[in-house]
Motif scaffolding. Sequence first.
Motif, PDB file in Angstrom:
ATOM      1  N   ILE A 629      25.235  56.074  42.174  1.00 24.95           N
ATOM      2  CA  ILE A 629      25.034  55.133  43.285  1.00 24.95           C
ATOM      3  C   ILE A 629      26.404  54.754  43.824  1.00 24.95           C
ATOM      4  N   GLN A 630      26.655  55.026  45.073  1.00 28.98           N
ATOM      5  CA  GLN A 630      27.970  54.796  45.677  1.00 28.98           C
ATOM      6  C   GLN A 630      27.948  53.591  46.599  1.00 28.98           C
ATOM      7  N   ASP A 631      29.171  53.085  46.857  1.00 27.49           N
ATOM      8  CA  ASP A 631      29.368  51.976  47.809  1.00 27.49           C
ATOM      9  C   ASP A 631      28.591  50.728  47.410  1.00 27.49           C
ATOM     10  N   THR A 632      28.616  50.418  46.119  1.00 26.99           N
ATOM     11  CA  THR A 632      27.985  49.174  45.675  1.00 26.99           C
ATOM     12  C   THR A 632      28.960  48.022  45.875  1.00 26.99           C
ATOM     13  N   LYS A 633      28.407  46.824  45.959  1.00 26.25           N
ATOM     14  CA  LYS A 633      29.229  45.633  46.217  1.00 26.25           C
ATOM     15  C   LYS A 633      28.942  44.588  45.145  1.00 26.25           C
ATOM     16  N   PHE A 634      30.020  44.029  44.558  1.00 26.53           N
ATOM     17  CA  PHE A 634      29.921  42.951  43.581  1.00 26.53           C
ATOM     18  C   PHE A 634      30.261  41.641  44.278  1.00 26.53           C
ATOM     19  N   GLN A 635      29.381  40.670  44.137  1.00 24.90           N
ATOM     20  CA  GLN A 635      29.658  39.364  44.740  1.00 24.90           C
ATOM     21  C   GLN A 635      29.106  38.264  43.845  1.00 24.90           C
ATOM     22  N   ALA A 636      29.465  37.019  44.168  1.00 28.84           N
ATOM     23  CA  ALA A 636      29.088  35.882  43.329  1.00 28.84           C
ATOM     24  C   ALA A 636      27.575  35.772  43.210  1.00 28.84           C
ATOM     25  N   CYS A 637      27.140  35.416  42.008  1.00 25.28           N
ATOM     26  CA  CYS A 637      25.710  35.282  41.726  1.00 25.28           C
ATOM     27  C   CYS A 637      25.370  33.808  41.553  1.00 25.28           C
ATOM     28  N   GLU A 638      24.218  33.401  42.076  1.00 25.13           N
ATOM     29  CA  GLU A 638      23.833  31.988  42.043  1.00 25.13           C
ATOM     30  C   GLU A 638      22.610  31.744  41.167  1.00 25.13           C
ATOM     31  N   PRO A 640      20.424  30.458  38.256  1.00 27.85           N
ATOM     32  CA  PRO A 640      20.701  29.299  37.393  1.00 27.85           C
ATOM     33  C   PRO A 640      20.842  29.643  35.915  1.00 27.85           C
ATOM     34  N   TYR A 641      20.361  30.796  35.487  1.00 30.48           N
ATOM     35  CA  TYR A 641      20.463  31.129  34.067  1.00 30.48           C
ATOM     36  C   TYR A 641      21.817  31.726  33.706  1.00 30.48           C
ATOM     37  N   PHE A 642      22.715  31.899  34.719  1.00 32.55           N
ATOM     38  CA  PHE A 642      24.074  32.376  34.474  1.00 32.55           C
ATOM     39  C   PHE A 642      25.070  31.233  34.663  1.00 32.55           C
ATOM     40  N   VAL A 643      26.252  31.395  34.037  1.00 33.17           N
ATOM     41  CA  VAL A 643      27.379  30.498  34.313  1.00 33.17           C
ATOM     42  C   VAL A 643      27.938  30.878  35.678  1.00 33.17           C
ATOM     43  N   GLY A 644      28.126  29.918  36.545  1.00 35.24           N
ATOM     44  CA  GLY A 644      28.444  30.174  37.947  1.00 35.24           C
ATOM     45  C   GLY A 644      29.647  31.069  38.179  1.00 35.24           C
ATOM     46  N   ASN A 645      30.801  30.791  37.526  1.00 38.50           N
ATOM     47  CA  ASN A 645      32.008  31.560  37.797  1.00 38.50           C
ATOM     48  C   ASN A 645      32.164  32.769  36.882  1.00 38.50           C
ATOM     49  N   MET A 646      31.098  33.091  36.100  1.00 37.74           N
ATOM     50  CA  MET A 646      31.159  34.251  35.225  1.00 37.74           C
ATOM     51  C   MET A 646      29.890  35.096  35.390  1.00 37.74           C
ATOM     52  N   SER A 647      29.496  35.347  36.642  1.00 39.02           N
ATOM     53  CA  SER A 647      28.326  36.173  36.922  1.00 39.02           C
ATOM     54  C   SER A 647      28.510  36.855  38.265  1.00 39.02           C
ATOM     55  N   LEU A 719      50.662  36.995  43.293  1.00 44.10           N
ATOM     56  CA  LEU A 719      49.788  35.840  43.161  1.00 44.10           C
ATOM     57  C   LEU A 719      48.786  35.844  44.320  1.00 44.10           C
ATOM     58  N   SER A 720      47.521  35.523  43.964  1.00 42.91           N
ATOM     59  CA  SER A 720      46.480  35.535  44.990  1.00 42.91           C
ATOM     60  C   SER A 720      45.529  34.388  44.744  1.00 42.91           C
ATOM     61  N   SER A 721      44.879  33.945  45.806  1.00 45.00           N
ATOM     62  CA  SER A 721      43.868  32.897  45.689  1.00 45.00           C
ATOM     63  C   SER A 721      42.671  33.448  44.915  1.00 45.00           C
ATOM     64  N   VAL A 722      42.045  32.583  44.091  1.00 44.31           N
ATOM     65  CA  VAL A 722      40.868  33.004  43.338  1.00 44.31           C
ATOM     66  C   VAL A 722      39.678  33.274  44.250  1.00 44.31           C
ATOM     67  N   GLU A 723      39.749  32.841  45.508  1.00 42.26           N
ATOM     68  CA  GLU A 723      38.653  33.051  46.446  1.00 42.26           C
ATOM     69  C   GLU A 723      38.597  34.497  46.926  1.00 42.26           C
ATOM     70  N   ILE A 724      39.716  35.219  46.793  1.00 39.03           N
ATOM     71  CA  ILE A 724      39.775  36.603  47.289  1.00 39.03           C
ATOM     72  C   ILE A 724      39.253  37.520  46.184  1.00 39.03           C
ATOM     73  N   GLU A 756      49.840  28.165  39.831  1.00 42.47           N
ATOM     74  CA  GLU A 756      49.289  27.064  40.612  1.00 42.47           C
ATOM     75  C   GLU A 756      47.760  27.082  40.528  1.00 42.47           C
ATOM     76  N   TYR A 757      47.132  25.875  40.447  1.00 42.76           N
ATOM     77  CA  TYR A 757      45.686  25.766  40.374  1.00 42.76           C
ATOM     78  C   TYR A 757      45.058  26.389  41.619  1.00 42.76           C
ATOM     79  N   GLY A 758      44.020  27.152  41.436  1.00 45.08           N
ATOM     80  CA  GLY A 758      43.368  27.839  42.562  1.00 45.08           C
ATOM     81  C   GLY A 758      43.950  29.205  42.819  1.00 45.08           C
ATOM     82  N   SER A 759      44.981  29.583  42.041  1.00 44.92           N
ATOM     83  CA  SER A 759      45.576  30.911  42.197  1.00 44.92           C
ATOM     84  C   SER A 759      45.476  31.677  40.878  1.00 44.92           C
ATOM     85  N   ARG A 760      45.786  32.952  40.937  1.00 40.24           N
ATOM     86  CA  ARG A 760      45.805  33.786  39.743  1.00 40.24           C
ATOM     87  C   ARG A 760      46.816  34.899  39.935  1.00 40.24           C
ATOM     88  N   SER A 761      47.337  35.368  38.814  1.00 42.01           N
ATOM     89  CA  SER A 761      48.292  36.469  38.863  1.00 42.01           C
ATOM     90  C   SER A 761      47.532  37.761  38.604  1.00 42.01           C
TER      91      SER A 761
END
Length: 800
Positions: A629-638, A640-647, A719-724, A756-761
């Motif tokens: 399966i090609q061209d799949t996209k990973f994005q945030a999952c909402e 409720p049975y998952f931890v928000g920032n780890m799904s 360094l990049s924003s965690v939102e990207i 810095e908070y909100g960023s990651r290396s």
Amino acid sequence: MRISYNWLKQYIDLKLTPEELEDRLTFAGIEVEAVEKSGNLQKQIKIAEVLNCEKMPDSDHLSLCQVNDGSETVQVVCGAPNVRTGLKVAFAPVGTILGEFKIKKAKLRGYQSLGMICSEKELELSDNHDGIIELPADAPIGTDLATYYELEDTVYEVEITPNRPDLLGMVGVARDLSALLNIPLKLQTPVFQEDEEKIEDLLTLDIEATDKCPRYKARIIKNVEIKESPDWLKRYLTAIGMRPINNIVDATNYVMMEWGHPIHAFDYDLLTDKKIIIRNAVEGEKLTALNNETYYLTNDDLVIADSDGPIALAGIIGGNEKSIHDKTVNIVVEAACFEYPTVRKSSYKHKVFTDSSYRFERGLSPETCDVISERTCELIAELSGGKIVKGSLDKGSAKLTPQIVGLRPERVKKVLTINLDNSTIIAYLQNLGLKFQEDKNNTLFFEIPSYRNDLTREIDLIEEIIRLHGYNNVEQRLKPQRIMNHALFNAKRKLQDLLINNRFYDTVTLSFANPEDLDKLKLSDDAYLRKAVKLINPQGTDTSILRTNLITDQIKIALYNMNRGSQDIKTFEINKVYHNIDNQYNENYRLSGLMTGNRTNQYWQDGTNNIDFFDVKGIAEEIIDALKIQDTKFQACEEPYFVGNMSLEISKGDVVIGRIGKLNPQVVENFGINILDFKQDIFVFDFNLTEMLTNSSTSPREFVEPSKFPLIRRDLSFLSSVEITIENIEKAIKSVNPSIIKEVKLIDEYKGKGIEYGSRSLTFSIIFGSEKKTLTDNLIENLFKKILKLLEQQFNIKMR
């Protein structure tokens, strides 16, 4: 059950050979399990005449005989007491094989013997071994015994299905063949003379257990002579595997095998108070049966009794005390019908399995009692010279209401895909004994005969029509037969191999689920997973719906193993889930798995190697890659049975094909897993396998020849924003020069002290290469600068 070819010919004019009849029986739905030819032994035996018989010198019992078999005269030594000059005998010449014994030339006391004069036992005609067979004076010399006695027969061992008790007798089979072959059935009405004495003056009948005995009919025959049955009767019974006993018992067995309905006879003079009672047995009452076994009865058993006690276990076996014996003069003939559950329970409880119980426990018609009673009286009077007492005692609760079933010709055409006019349909069913009533509102109505209690619905009549028409006469339509979904089968096999090679265990769970489990997943009221199919008659609350997901079962499996000391768990299941969306039911395959504990076996010199989010993401990527399966996209999952920032939610275009993530600790606790006791995270992957197959590439992978020129690797940290998202960064890097930038891979991520908070290396490994030339340092440096410039413009990154 055994069917005799010769016996069948009494009722229909069979033009088929025994081999052809075997095929027709099978195609008519009567499965032939074995075929046995009889008369082969007797075919070797010739009718001969003893021309001279003299006692041998120095012997009290041996005789020296001159025997003519029509072709030659030979000398035979015989020890039978009844051999004499002029007697017609059954002669086995030299070379005849009797069982394991072959007749050879022999010398007895110096005299040559060239053959053997046979007894009935030696020729397997009976157990009589008192002397040789004495044939009538007009028996033709030279004729083989099988032809003379009409012993040549073909016997079919058939399997009769439980719903066809009408086929448990020769008449029933003949009736079916009559309809199948469209030839008339020859049945004669029993004819006999009755005496002036009335049965009411000689016998009383009382049915106490009316619920277990729908009908009981009794007749009396007086002044019978108990003797050996004629040859024709013994021949028929022997052919189907029954042992001849005497003319009375053989007559009842013959009628049972003829009509498929058991019948029994008692010694009238031995009946106490000349009374027959059909009742429930008294607890602890005993019966000594015809097999000389004693049975202790319970009040669930139905018995035939007189004033003293039981004389038979109803529908199963008669008692010894009041049975027919050599001195019997007057008899009672019983034709009855018993409820099949009662017979079946008693038969299995006492471990008594007879020809009678075999038939009664399949359900027989009370109407058949008339014909078998009259047929038995006719036969016994003929064989024994007895006088039939006038009238019969006939009682029972059976209400013989005709069963009417409607049949739509259009339905016949639709189901069978054949065009039959109404007259053909009516003819088929009338041949089976059904009575045509009327044609009303495009429906044909038929009255069902009592012996076909299996015909209760329209589809039953349709089945009979195609059986008579012939399955092989239906026009063949060549259509692709999709016996299995090969794509699904191959995908399941591929994914099972992939996961098992990654040390997962394949699991299987029930399709039933507990609706309370959906609450434990913290789902909203309108969540898709709550749209469950409810069972109308569930076994309990915990199995009242069909499962809508496989995640809850994987959590329960984890809990089961954790409670038993196993904390390193990798499990998965590929199976169906079911949903009810606005009363539209659908089902699809899902692949769900769970991971927790250590990723590999832990040794004392190793540090912690607990499974983390990137392990489950790696497995998910392998699954997607396995199905191409090609061209799949990973994005945030909402969910409720998952931890928000780890799904993550995985989609192909606009279709969500799967989700992965760390289970919400509250959900884990809802299922009974105590986080304080088990200090480990639990990760789950869940894929819609049906949607994945829809988006899977079926074309084989193309071989790409490795580059002949060296590859160059450069690492890039910033360094990049965690939102990207990582995915967008990788796409941007590769877009600078897709033909040279072969691979972009994240190799490190850091958040914490100094960042810095909100960023990651982030650190990416970038592979450069070309199929045409060796890349220079200047080219790589220029591409690097372009990559940095693009990332700064699009994502506002900062170099470390």
